[in-house]
Design a protein around this motif. Structure first.
Motif, PDB file in Angstrom:
ATOM      1  N   ASP A  83       0.865  -1.177   0.000  1.00 40.21           N
ATOM      2  CA  ASP A  83       0.000   0.000   0.000  1.00 40.21           C
ATOM      3  C   ASP A  83       0.901   1.226   0.000  1.00 40.21           C
ATOM      4  OD1 ASP A  83      -2.220   1.567  -0.043  1.00 40.21           O
ATOM      5  OD2 ASP A  83      -2.814   1.223   2.036  1.00 40.21           O
ATOM      6  N   GLY A 131      -4.002  -0.439  -5.308  1.00 40.11           N
ATOM      7  CA  GLY A 131      -2.894  -1.385  -5.338  1.00 40.11           C
ATOM      8  C   GLY A 131      -3.214  -2.616  -6.163  1.00 40.11           C
ATOM      9  N   SER A 148      -4.222  -5.880  -0.900  1.00 43.04           N
ATOM     10  CA  SER A 148      -4.073  -4.460  -1.227  1.00 43.04           C
ATOM     11  C   SER A 148      -5.444  -3.819  -1.318  1.00 43.04           C
ATOM     12  CB  SER A 148      -3.328  -4.293  -2.562  1.00 43.04           C
ATOM     13  OG  SER A 148      -4.079  -4.884  -3.614  1.00 43.04           O
TER      14      SER A 148
END
Length: 244
Positions: A55, A151, A147
């Motif tokens: 992240d 992401g 994520s």
């Protein structure tokens, strides 16, 4: 690796879900499906199963000098729930930093890690088991990534913008355009995933007014079906295209 940790690396083999509630990925269907698909890997319980988590954040807040930082962590899921999320078992593999988010260039940054993972998957590495006092050929599998949606788009290459953002619904997306908000909305798109007898499906007041949901969730594509959709695509170009 200490003797105690080496002992815990095979904990998942005897994971027993007494209350039929998932408390560890080893209890899930994805883990069991992986074992049934890759029998040779599953036959050695000391083989390592990993998760990759990333992240981005701005370490200096909203300063005049923008800066982006993307740490990439690797988690070991062989360990029991009391250990697998402990700090000492979460490994910082790399830090991607710069004045802007790496975007599609994350493929290039991750290449050394991916090369190592492929090496461990296809060929394995000779490893010493300090608990059993013996050497064995250890293989490694990356089970999944963790994520947020941004992401996810960077890691998978899936476009996370517009009406076709959802990787499950794809062309069957029920997203709609907000004329005044000037953006795509996914409000009330999730009721189709509920059981057919769920009361929310018949609720006309708390979702889109006057609308019930009678549809079912989109069909989940098999690997062959997914491949038939993308086999005609050109070779992947890693990273952002060079600027002209």
């Amino acid at each position: 690796m200490s003797k105690k940790t080496a002992e815990h690396m095979t904990w998942h083999l005897n994971c027993y879900n007494e209350n039929e509630k998932m408390f560890h990925p080893a209890c899930g269907e994805a883990w069991k499906h992986f074992d049934s698909t890759h029998l040779e890997f599953a036959s050695e319980p000391r083989n390592v199963r990993l998760g990759l988590c990333t992240d981005g954040f701005t370490p200096f807040g909203h300063s005049t000098s923008p800066y982006s930082c993307w740490p990439v962590f690797v988690l070991v899921y062989n360990l029991p729930p009391t250990r697998c999320m402990k700090q000492e078992y979460v490994f910082l593999s790399l830090i991607i930093q710069g004045p802007q988010s790496s975007g599609k260039n994350i493929d290039v940054m991750l290449r050394p890690l991916i090369d190592d993972l492929k090496q461990f998957w296809y060929y394995g590495v000779q490893t010493y088991d300090s608990f059993k006092h013996q050497y064995f050929l250890m293989s490694v599998a990356l089970m999944w990534t963790i994520s947020d949606l941004t992401g996810y788009g960077m890691l998978s290459g899936w476009s996370t913008h517009g009406k076709l953002t959802c990787p499950y619904c794809m062309e069957n997306s029920k997203a709609f355009w907000l004329e005044h908000g000037r953006k795509t909305s996914f409000f009330d798109c999730y009721r189709q995933f509920l059981p057919l007898d769920h009361p929310f499906r018949r609720n006309k007041n708390d979702f889109i007014k006057g609308r019930t949901e009678n549809g079912t969730m989109p069909k989940r594509l098999s690997g062959d079906e997914m491949r038939s959709r993308i086999h005609w695509l050109p070779d992947v170009l890693f990273g952002k295209p060079p600027q002209k």
